[in-house]
Design a protein around this motif. Structure first.
Motif, PDB file in Angstrom:
ATOM      1  N   ALA A   1       0.714  -1.310  -0.009  1.00  0.00           N
ATOM      2  CA  ALA A   1       0.173   0.114  -0.178  1.00  0.00           C
ATOM      3  C   ALA A   1       0.727   1.219  -0.134  1.00  0.00           C
ATOM      4  CB  ALA A   1      -0.696   0.017   1.197  1.00  0.00           C
ATOM      5  N   VAL A   2       1.997   1.259   0.858  1.00  0.00           N
ATOM      6  CA  VAL A   2       2.809   2.437   0.779  1.00  0.00           C
ATOM      7  C   VAL A   2       3.337   2.713  -0.668  1.00  0.00           C
ATOM      8  CG1 VAL A   2       5.013   3.032   1.626  1.00  0.00           C
ATOM      9  CG2 VAL A   2       3.601   2.297   3.254  1.00  0.00           C
ATOM     10  N   ARG A   3       3.911   1.419  -1.349  1.00  0.00           N
ATOM     11  CA  ARG A   3       4.469   1.494  -2.422  1.00  0.00           C
ATOM     12  C   ARG A   3       3.262   2.097  -3.552  1.00  0.00           C
ATOM     13  NH1 ARG A   3       3.915  -1.403  -7.011  1.00  0.00           N
ATOM     14  NH2 ARG A   3       2.502  -2.729  -6.266  1.00  0.00           N
ATOM     15  N   ALA A   4       2.212   1.697  -3.532  1.00  0.00           N
ATOM     16  CA  ALA A   4       1.302   2.324  -4.317  1.00  0.00           C
ATOM     17  C   ALA A   4       1.096   3.607  -3.968  1.00  0.00           C
ATOM     18  CB  ALA A   4      -0.115   1.278  -4.227  1.00  0.00           C
ATOM     19  N   TRP A   5       0.891   3.830  -3.007  1.00  0.00           N
ATOM     20  CA  TRP A   5       0.610   5.265  -2.470  1.00  0.00           C
ATOM     21  C   TRP A   5       1.642   6.253  -3.071  1.00  0.00           C
ATOM     22  CZ3 TRP A   5       3.222   8.950   0.754  1.00  0.00           C
ATOM     23  CH2 TRP A   5       2.801  10.201   0.877  1.00  0.00           C
ATOM     24  N   GLN A   6       3.031   5.807  -2.924  1.00  0.00           N
ATOM     25  CA  GLN A   6       4.165   6.611  -3.533  1.00  0.00           C
ATOM     26  C   GLN A   6       4.145   6.603  -5.102  1.00  0.00           C
ATOM     27  OE1 GLN A   6       6.041   8.438  -1.647  1.00  0.00           O
ATOM     28  NE2 GLN A   6       8.108   8.369  -2.719  1.00  0.00           N
ATOM     29  N   GLN A   7       3.615   5.742  -5.616  1.00  0.00           N
ATOM     30  CA  GLN A   7       3.468   5.677  -7.112  1.00  0.00           C
ATOM     31  C   GLN A   7       2.587   6.553  -7.609  1.00  0.00           C
ATOM     32  OE1 GLN A   7       2.774   1.827  -8.713  1.00  0.00           O
ATOM     33  NE2 GLN A   7       3.868   2.143 -10.553  1.00  0.00           N
ATOM     34  N   GLU A   8       1.457   6.681  -6.807  1.00  0.00           N
ATOM     35  CA  GLU A   8       0.281   7.242  -7.200  1.00  0.00           C
ATOM     36  C   GLU A   8       0.263   9.019  -7.277  1.00  0.00           C
ATOM     37  OE1 GLU A   8      -3.195   6.157  -4.924  1.00  0.00           O
ATOM     38  OE2 GLU A   8      -3.146   4.177  -5.821  1.00  0.00           O
ATOM     39  N   ARG A   9       1.364   9.321  -5.938  1.00  0.00           N
ATOM     40  CA  ARG A   9       1.655  10.672  -5.936  1.00  0.00           C
ATOM     41  C   ARG A   9       2.741  11.083  -6.915  1.00  0.00           C
ATOM     42  NH1 ARG A   9       5.084  11.028  -2.148  1.00  0.00           N
ATOM     43  NH2 ARG A   9       4.890  13.325  -2.018  1.00  0.00           N
ATOM     44  N   GLY A  10       3.326  10.235  -7.546  1.00  0.00           N
ATOM     45  CA  GLY A  10       4.366  10.492  -8.577  1.00  0.00           C
ATOM     46  C   GLY A  10       5.687  10.669  -7.864  1.00  0.00           C
ATOM     47  N   GLY A  11       5.992  10.217  -6.428  1.00  0.00           N
ATOM     48  CA  GLY A  11       7.062  10.411  -5.706  1.00  0.00           C
ATOM     49  C   GLY A  11       7.990   9.267  -6.383  1.00  0.00           C
ATOM     50  N   LEU A  12       9.233   9.334  -5.999  1.00  0.00           N
ATOM     51  CA  LEU A  12      10.326   8.096  -6.540  1.00  0.00           C
ATOM     52  C   LEU A  12      10.412   7.409  -5.285  1.00  0.00           C
ATOM     53  CD1 LEU A  12      12.493   7.295  -8.494  1.00  0.00           C
ATOM     54  CD2 LEU A  12      14.032   8.967  -7.340  1.00  0.00           C
ATOM     55  N   LEU A  13      10.504   5.980  -5.720  1.00  0.00           N
ATOM     56  CA  LEU A  13      10.537   4.766  -4.923  1.00  0.00           C
ATOM     57  C   LEU A  13      11.865   4.011  -5.174  1.00  0.00           C
ATOM     58  CD1 LEU A  13       9.646   2.976  -2.386  1.00  0.00           C
ATOM     59  CD2 LEU A  13       8.474   1.742  -3.958  1.00  0.00           C
ATOM     60  N   VAL A  14      12.788   4.169  -4.244  1.00  0.00           N
ATOM     61  CA  VAL A  14      14.405   3.230  -4.450  1.00  0.00           C
ATOM     62  C   VAL A  14      14.093   2.142  -3.411  1.00  0.00           C
ATOM     63  CG1 VAL A  14      16.550   3.146  -4.502  1.00  0.00           C
ATOM     64  CG2 VAL A  14      15.382   5.296  -5.140  1.00  0.00           C
ATOM     65  N   VAL A  15      14.114   0.853  -3.928  1.00  0.00           N
ATOM     66  CA  VAL A  15      14.065  -0.493  -3.287  1.00  0.00           C
ATOM     67  C   VAL A  15      15.413  -1.243  -3.408  1.00  0.00           C
ATOM     68  CG1 VAL A  15      12.691  -2.459  -2.649  1.00  0.00           C
ATOM     69  CG2 VAL A  15      11.627  -0.294  -3.532  1.00  0.00           C
ATOM     70  N   ALA A  16      15.899  -1.544  -1.958  1.00  0.00           N
ATOM     71  CA  ALA A  16      17.090  -2.461  -2.368  1.00  0.00           C
ATOM     72  C   ALA A  16      16.310  -3.840  -1.732  1.00  0.00           C
ATOM     73  CB  ALA A  16      18.292  -2.025  -1.391  1.00  0.00           C
ATOM     74  N   THR A  17      16.622  -4.734  -2.495  1.00  0.00           N
ATOM     75  CA  THR A  17      16.220  -6.053  -2.244  1.00  0.00           C
ATOM     76  C   THR A  17      16.835  -7.288  -2.834  1.00  0.00           C
ATOM     77  OG1 THR A  17      14.022  -7.261  -2.131  1.00  0.00           O
ATOM     78  CG2 THR A  17      14.376  -5.814  -4.168  1.00  0.00           C
ATOM     79  N   ASN A  18      16.550  -8.645  -2.310  1.00  0.00           N
ATOM     80  CA  ASN A  18      17.001  -9.700  -3.064  1.00  0.00           C
ATOM     81  C   ASN A  18      15.491 -10.624  -3.244  1.00  0.00           C
ATOM     82  OD1 ASN A  18      19.810  -9.507  -2.677  1.00  0.00           O
ATOM     83  ND2 ASN A  18      19.580  -9.955  -0.381  1.00  0.00           N
TER      84      ASN A  18
ATOM     85  N   LEU B   1      12.786   0.701 -13.416  1.00  0.00           N
ATOM     86  CA  LEU B   1      14.265   0.077 -13.827  1.00  0.00           C
ATOM     87  C   LEU B   1      14.893  -0.770 -12.604  1.00  0.00           C
ATOM     88  CD1 LEU B   1      16.987   1.192 -15.436  1.00  0.00           C
ATOM     89  CD2 LEU B   1      16.870   3.102 -13.740  1.00  0.00           C
ATOM     90  N   ALA B   2      15.826  -1.369 -12.851  1.00  0.00           N
ATOM     91  CA  ALA B   2      16.490  -2.503 -11.875  1.00  0.00           C
ATOM     92  C   ALA B   2      17.880  -2.326 -12.258  1.00  0.00           C
ATOM     93  CB  ALA B   2      16.084  -3.772 -12.111  1.00  0.00           C
ATOM     94  N   VAL B   3      18.624  -2.267 -11.233  1.00  0.00           N
ATOM     95  CA  VAL B   3      20.162  -2.190 -11.176  1.00  0.00           C
ATOM     96  C   VAL B   3      20.718  -3.195 -10.305  1.00  0.00           C
ATOM     97  CG1 VAL B   3      22.215  -0.690 -10.519  1.00  0.00           C
ATOM     98  CG2 VAL B   3      20.115   0.423 -11.369  1.00  0.00           C
ATOM     99  N   ARG B   4      21.460  -4.159 -11.003  1.00  0.00           N
ATOM    100  CA  ARG B   4      21.950  -5.264 -10.216  1.00  0.00           C
ATOM    101  C   ARG B   4      23.234  -5.125  -9.991  1.00  0.00           C
ATOM    102  NH1 ARG B   4      21.171 -11.396 -11.068  1.00  0.00           N
ATOM    103  NH2 ARG B   4      23.216 -12.149 -10.057  1.00  0.00           N
ATOM    104  N   ILE B   5      23.593  -5.201  -8.633  1.00  0.00           N
ATOM    105  CA  ILE B   5      25.082  -5.173  -7.970  1.00  0.00           C
ATOM    106  C   ILE B   5      25.296  -6.583  -7.516  1.00  0.00           C
ATOM    107  CG2 ILE B   5      26.445  -4.034  -6.428  1.00  0.00           C
ATOM    108  CD1 ILE B   5      24.381  -1.541  -6.587  1.00  0.00           C
ATOM    109  N   ASP B   6      26.208  -7.190  -8.101  1.00  0.00           N
ATOM    110  CA  ASP B   6      26.370  -8.554  -7.686  1.00  0.00           C
ATOM    111  C   ASP B   6      27.899  -8.725  -7.096  1.00  0.00           C
ATOM    112  OD1 ASP B   6      28.030  -8.782 -10.027  1.00  0.00           O
ATOM    113  OD2 ASP B   6      26.601  -9.934 -11.084  1.00  0.00           O
ATOM    114  N   GLY B   7      28.547  -7.648  -7.255  1.00  0.00           N
ATOM    115  CA  GLY B   7      29.698  -7.929  -6.411  1.00  0.00           C
ATOM    116  C   GLY B   7      30.925  -8.633  -7.161  1.00  0.00           C
ATOM    117  N   ARG B   8      30.534  -9.159  -8.462  1.00  0.00           N
ATOM    118  CA  ARG B   8      31.563  -9.748  -9.201  1.00  0.00           C
ATOM    119  C   ARG B   8      32.617  -8.968  -9.940  1.00  0.00           C
ATOM    120  NH1 ARG B   8      27.594 -13.648 -12.465  1.00  0.00           N
ATOM    121  NH2 ARG B   8      26.139 -13.536 -10.795  1.00  0.00           N
TER     122      ARG B   8
END
Length: 66
Positions: free
Chosen positions: A31-48, A58-65
Motif C-alpha cells: 500500500a505504501v508503494r502504491a501510494w508513493q507511485q500514485e503521488r508521483g514520488g520516487l521509490l528506491v528499493v534495495a532487495t533480494n 528500472l532495475a540495477v543489479r549489483i552482484d559484487g563480481r
C-alpha cells in the motif's frame, strides 16, 4: 512507514521492505508503494526478493563480481 510518509517525501528509500513481515505487514508495504507511485514520488528499493524487484520501472543489479 507512517512516520516516513507523514511529510509526503518526494523520495522514499526502502531496504528489504517486506523481509520478516507476515502477509498483513507485506500488504501494508504494498500500500505504501502504491501510494508513493500514485503521488508521483520516487521509490528506491534495495532487495533480494524477486517479487519486490518487479516493483520498479528500472532495475540495477549489483552482484559484487569482478
Amino acid at each position: 512507514y507512517a512516520c516516513a510518509l507523514l511529510p509526503a517525501p518526494p523520495l522514499l528509500v526502502l531496504d528489504e521492505p517486506t523481509a520478516t513481515l507476515d502477509a498483513d505487514g507485506a500488504a501494508l508495504v504494498d500500500a505504501v508503494r502504491a501510494w508513493q507511485q500514485e503521488r508521483g514520488g520516487l521509490l528506491v528499493v534495495a532487495t533480494n526478493d524477486p517479487a519486490e524487484a518487479l516493483w520498479g520501472d528500472l532495475a540495477v543489479r549489483i552482484d559484487g563480481r569482478d
